[in-house]
Design a protein around this motif. Structure first.
Motif, PDB file in Angstrom:
ATOM      1  N   ASN A   1       0.820  -1.215   0.000  1.00  0.00           N
ATOM      2  CA  ASN A   1       0.000   0.000   0.000  1.00  0.00           C
ATOM      3  C   ASN A   1       0.848   1.257   0.000  1.00  0.00           C
ATOM      4  OD1 ASN A   1      -2.434  -1.350  -0.053  1.00  0.00           O
ATOM      5  ND2 ASN A   1      -2.684  -1.334   2.155  1.00  0.00           N
ATOM      6  N   GLU A   2       1.891   1.262   0.817  1.00  0.00           N
ATOM      7  CA  GLU A   2       2.779   2.426   0.884  1.00  0.00           C
ATOM      8  C   GLU A   2       3.432   2.690  -0.467  1.00  0.00           C
ATOM      9  OE1 GLU A   2       5.497   1.385   3.997  1.00  0.00           O
ATOM     10  OE2 GLU A   2       4.096   1.961   5.589  1.00  0.00           O
ATOM     11  N   GLU A   3       3.933   1.638  -1.085  1.00  0.00           N
ATOM     12  CA  GLU A   3       4.651   1.811  -2.349  1.00  0.00           C
ATOM     13  C   GLU A   3       3.710   2.072  -3.520  1.00  0.00           C
ATOM     14  OE1 GLU A   3       7.778   2.485  -2.226  1.00  0.00           O
ATOM     15  OE2 GLU A   3       7.678   2.034  -0.099  1.00  0.00           O
ATOM     16  N   CYS A   4       2.519   1.491  -3.485  1.00  0.00           N
ATOM     17  CA  CYS A   4       1.535   1.756  -4.547  1.00  0.00           C
ATOM     18  C   CYS A   4       1.113   3.221  -4.554  1.00  0.00           C
ATOM     19  CB  CYS A   4       0.316   0.854  -4.393  1.00  0.00           C
ATOM     20  SG  CYS A   4       0.602  -0.826  -4.984  1.00  0.00           S
ATOM     21  N   ALA A   5       1.123   3.853  -3.385  1.00  0.00           N
ATOM     22  CA  ALA A   5       0.779   5.274  -3.317  1.00  0.00           C
ATOM     23  C   ALA A   5       1.745   6.096  -4.176  1.00  0.00           C
ATOM     24  CB  ALA A   5       0.804   5.755  -1.871  1.00  0.00           C
ATOM     25  N   PHE A   6       3.027   5.717  -4.192  1.00  0.00           N
ATOM     26  CA  PHE A   6       4.005   6.414  -5.027  1.00  0.00           C
ATOM     27  C   PHE A   6       3.768   6.135  -6.513  1.00  0.00           C
ATOM     28  CE2 PHE A   6       6.371   6.141  -0.988  1.00  0.00           C
ATOM     29  CZ  PHE A   6       6.621   7.496  -0.798  1.00  0.00           C
ATOM     30  N   LEU A   7       3.363   4.909  -6.819  1.00  0.00           N
ATOM     31  CA  LEU A   7       3.052   4.575  -8.220  1.00  0.00           C
ATOM     32  C   LEU A   7       1.849   5.366  -8.712  1.00  0.00           C
ATOM     33  CD1 LEU A   7       3.371   0.701  -8.658  1.00  0.00           C
ATOM     34  CD2 LEU A   7       4.674   2.450  -9.845  1.00  0.00           C
ATOM     35  N   ASP A   8       0.844   5.488  -7.856  1.00  0.00           N
ATOM     36  CA  ASP A   8      -0.399   6.168  -8.242  1.00  0.00           C
ATOM     37  C   ASP A   8      -0.182   7.616  -8.642  1.00  0.00           C
ATOM     38  OD1 ASP A   8      -1.839   3.864  -7.823  1.00  0.00           O
ATOM     39  OD2 ASP A   8      -2.596   4.452  -5.848  1.00  0.00           O
ATOM     40  N   ILE A   9       0.819   8.259  -8.073  1.00  0.00           N
ATOM     41  CA  ILE A   9       1.063   9.670  -8.414  1.00  0.00           C
ATOM     42  C   ILE A   9       2.276   9.825  -9.334  1.00  0.00           C
ATOM     43  CG2 ILE A   9      -0.035  10.570  -6.324  1.00  0.00           C
ATOM     44  CD1 ILE A   9       2.821  10.973  -5.165  1.00  0.00           C
ATOM     45  N   ASP A  10       2.713   8.719  -9.913  1.00  0.00           N
ATOM     46  CA  ASP A  10       3.862   8.716 -10.832  1.00  0.00           C
ATOM     47  C   ASP A  10       5.143   9.255 -10.198  1.00  0.00           C
ATOM     48  OD1 ASP A  10       2.556   7.518 -12.938  1.00  0.00           O
ATOM     49  OD2 ASP A  10       1.911   9.416 -13.823  1.00  0.00           O
ATOM     50  N   ALA A  11       5.305   9.035  -8.888  1.00  0.00           N
ATOM     51  CA  ALA A  11       6.506   9.499  -8.201  1.00  0.00           C
ATOM     52  C   ALA A  11       7.670   8.535  -8.386  1.00  0.00           C
ATOM     53  CB  ALA A  11       6.220   9.706  -6.710  1.00  0.00           C
ATOM     54  N   ILE A  12       7.368   7.271  -8.734  1.00  0.00           N
ATOM     55  CA  ILE A  12       8.413   6.278  -8.985  1.00  0.00           C
ATOM     56  C   ILE A  12       8.020   5.455 -10.204  1.00  0.00           C
ATOM     57  CG2 ILE A  12       9.251   6.086  -6.602  1.00  0.00           C
ATOM     58  CD1 ILE A  12       7.551   3.569  -6.267  1.00  0.00           C
ATOM     59  N   THR A  13       9.011   4.819 -10.788  1.00  0.00           N
ATOM     60  CA  THR A  13       8.757   3.925 -11.917  1.00  0.00           C
ATOM     61  C   THR A  13       8.363   2.554 -11.383  1.00  0.00           C
ATOM     62  OG1 THR A  13      11.033   3.120 -11.973  1.00  0.00           O
ATOM     63  CG2 THR A  13      10.520   5.105 -13.299  1.00  0.00           C
ATOM     64  N   GLU A  14       7.930   1.682 -12.280  1.00  0.00           N
ATOM     65  CA  GLU A  14       7.609   0.316 -11.862  1.00  0.00           C
ATOM     66  C   GLU A  14       8.852  -0.372 -11.318  1.00  0.00           C
ATOM     67  OE1 GLU A  14       5.865  -3.942 -13.482  1.00  0.00           O
ATOM     68  OE2 GLU A  14       6.002  -2.264 -14.876  1.00  0.00           O
ATOM     69  N   GLN A  15       9.978  -0.165 -11.984  1.00  0.00           N
ATOM     70  CA  GLN A  15      11.231  -0.765 -11.519  1.00  0.00           C
ATOM     71  C   GLN A  15      11.593  -0.234 -10.128  1.00  0.00           C
ATOM     72  OE1 GLN A  15      14.649   0.010 -13.977  1.00  0.00           O
ATOM     73  NE2 GLN A  15      15.761  -1.727 -13.166  1.00  0.00           N
ATOM     74  N   GLY A  16      11.400   1.061  -9.917  1.00  0.00           N
ATOM     75  CA  GLY A  16      11.648   1.646  -8.605  1.00  0.00           C
ATOM     76  C   GLY A  16      10.723   1.077  -7.549  1.00  0.00           C
ATOM     77  N   PHE A  17       9.479   0.828  -7.940  1.00  0.00           N
ATOM     78  CA  PHE A  17       8.503   0.228  -7.030  1.00  0.00           C
ATOM     79  C   PHE A  17       9.000  -1.114  -6.525  1.00  0.00           C
ATOM     80  CE2 PHE A  17       5.056  -2.917  -6.749  1.00  0.00           C
ATOM     81  CZ  PHE A  17       4.301  -2.383  -5.711  1.00  0.00           C
TER      82      PHE A  17
END
Length: 101
Positions: A42-58
């Motif tokens: 959940n914490e990391e998906c929040a960053f994905l949702d706002i395009d703050a990290i790439t999938e690889q970064g996730f």
């Protein structure tokens, strides 16, 4: 061919969410409780949702938080083997949508 419509299925209407299977798999792989794995995702998906990290970064962040010793690519492949095959459309919903069209 371009799609004529794109569905965002957040309510498990067209596709069943395989997240429970994914959490169970990860909890076993990381030797962690499912609640902890869910929190990490959940914490990391929040960053994905706002395009703050790439999938690889996730994936890198998830495996770091879970203290996974393997490679990010190995981990991602294992997850895709669990997640994607279980993310299949509900044929009954698609049939209704086709009839309504």
């Amino acid at each position: 061919m371009k799609p004529s419509i794109i569905f965002f299925d957040y309510g498990n209407v067209i596709c069943h969410d395989p997240t429970t299977l994914l959490r169970q798999y990860l909890a076993n792989k990381f030797q962690l409780e499912q609640a902890i794995v869910g929190k990490i995702l959940n914490e990391e998906c929040a960053f994905l949702d706002i395009d703050a990290i790439t999938e690889q970064g996730f994936w890198k962040r998830v495996i770091k938080k879970a203290k996974y010793k393997g490679s990010a690519e190995e981990f991602k492949t294992a997850i895709e083997d669990i997640y994607y095959p279980n993310l299949a459309p509900d044929k009954r919903v698609l049939t209704v949508a086709e009839k309504l069209r």
